[in-house]
Enzyme design. Structure first.
Site, PDB file in Angstrom:
ATOM      1  N   GLU A   1      -0.973  -8.519   4.963  1.00  0.00           N
ATOM      2  CA  GLU A   1      -0.779  -8.769   6.406  1.00  0.00           C
ATOM      3  C   GLU A   1      -2.095  -8.661   7.182  1.00  0.00           C
ATOM      4  O   GLU A   1      -2.204  -9.185   8.283  1.00  0.00           O
ATOM      5  CB  GLU A   1       0.280  -7.802   6.970  1.00  0.00           C
TER       6      GLU A   1
ATOM      7  N   HIS B   1      -3.245  -5.041   1.397  1.00  0.00           N
ATOM      8  CA  HIS B   1      -2.583  -5.380   2.671  1.00  0.00           C
ATOM      9  C   HIS B   1      -2.644  -6.880   2.919  1.00  0.00           C
ATOM     10  O   HIS B   1      -3.564  -7.348   3.592  1.00  0.00           O
ATOM     11  CB  HIS B   1      -3.315  -4.690   3.828  1.00  0.00           C
TER      12      HIS B   1
ATOM     13  N   ILE C   1      -7.231  -0.520   1.337  1.00  0.00           N
ATOM     14  CA  ILE C   1      -7.632   0.607   2.190  1.00  0.00           C
ATOM     15  C   ILE C   1      -7.022   1.881   1.618  1.00  0.00           C
ATOM     16  O   ILE C   1      -5.807   2.060   1.661  1.00  0.00           O
ATOM     17  CB  ILE C   1      -7.164   0.415   3.650  1.00  0.00           C
TER      18      ILE C   1
ATOM     19  N   CYS D   1       0.833  -1.205   0.000  1.00  0.00           N
ATOM     20  CA  CYS D   1       0.000   0.000   0.000  1.00  0.00           C
ATOM     21  C   CYS D   1       0.873   1.264   0.000  1.00  0.00           C
ATOM     22  O   CYS D   1       1.508   1.553  -0.998  1.00  0.00           O
ATOM     23  CB  CYS D   1      -0.999  -0.057   1.144  1.00  0.00           C
TER      24      CYS D   1
HETATM   25  N1  GLN Z   1      -3.662   6.367   1.077  1.00  0.00           N
HETATM   26  C1  GLN Z   1      -2.369   6.129   1.637  1.00  0.00           C
HETATM   27  C2  GLN Z   1      -1.312   6.977   0.936  1.00  0.00           C
HETATM   28  O1  GLN Z   1      -1.589   7.556  -0.058  1.00  0.00           O
HETATM   29  C3  GLN Z   1      -2.008   4.665   1.565  1.00  0.00           C
HETATM   30  C4  GLN Z   1      -3.000   3.862   2.335  1.00  0.00           C
HETATM   31  C5  GLN Z   1      -2.468   2.630   3.001  1.00  0.00           C
HETATM   32  O2  GLN Z   1      -1.253   2.414   3.087  1.00  0.00           O
HETATM   33  N2  GLN Z   1      -3.366   1.861   3.552  1.00  0.00           N
HETATM   34  O3  GLN Z   1      -0.215   7.072   1.391  1.00  0.00           O
END
Ligand code: GLN
Length: 213
Positions: free
Chosen positions: A173, A171, A134, A78
């Protein structure tokens, strides 16, 4: 085997638990010296703008790049994927420009702030990966050297690998998906024990430290 988890901000605890579960020693990374002797590194999810600031404040940018460029495997999830991208669409300068990809942050809009999907990831076997997204990024472009590991049904690229660097927009994890971490440790084993005659030299930081002892 010692695997580091960047512990500046974000979802580091779940990565640490998962790695302990696959039997490796976990090293929380907050300072450059924590990187010494690592066989691999995880860059967790979180808020990439905050992470970028802390990485620079704590002097971690150059030594992490050095470790990755020496061939140690790196897994970014992410926000970790955003940190590894050569190009952030309409965004800041890259942090660790190791993946020849363009990523778009928060790519799925408000109504899809978070969602889950089952993905085929053939390098991990037949069982689909249950992926939790997310405020996730998406890979909008990937270069010739980049292997696409996973796509959503609409074709959006959400996991990639280029040489020793793997990144997922989701994610693993958080769903207890352990196979990316296992892949990381397999690659870390190969990094620690290079094939005879490969000509790989010890990591420069390690050599420097040995010389200073
Ligand atoms: N939206 C976050 C970003 O732009 C990343 C989200 C996440 O790591 N769950 O850094």
């Amino acid at each position: 085997m010692r695997i580091g988890v960047l512990r500046v901000q974000g979802a580091f605890a779940e990565h640490e638990a998962l790695l302990r579960g696959v039997g490796v020693e976990v090293v929380p990374v907050r300072l450059p010296e924590h990187l010494d002797g690592l066989a691999g590194l995880v860059l967790p999810g979180g808020e990439s703008t905050t992470m970028r600031k802390l990485i620079d404040r704590w002097g971690l940018r150059a030594p992490i790049l050095e470790l990755a460029r020496a061939g140690a495997p790196v897994l970014g999830t992410c926000a970790g994927m955003i940190l590894l991208a050569q190009d952030i669409v309409d965004g800041d300068e890259p942090v660790f420009p190791l993946l020849d990809i363009s990523v778009k942050r928060n790519a799925f809009g408000r109504q899809l702030d978070s969602f889950e999907a089952d993905l085929d990831v053939s390098v991990l076997g037949d069982t689909p990966v249950h992926a939790i997204f997310i405020r996730a990024p998406v890979v909008e472009r990937s270069g010739d050297e980049v292997d696409v590991l996973a796509r959503l049904e609409d074709g959006s690229v959400v996991a990639v690998r280029q040489r020793n660097v793997i990144a997922t927009a989701f994610h693993p994890e958080l769903s207890g998906e352990v196979r990316f971490h296992r892949l990381l440790t397999t690659m870390a084993g190969a990094y620690e024990e290079p094939a005879e005659g490969s000509g790989r030299r010890p990591h420069p930081t390690r050599r420097g430290l040995e010389a200073s002892r």
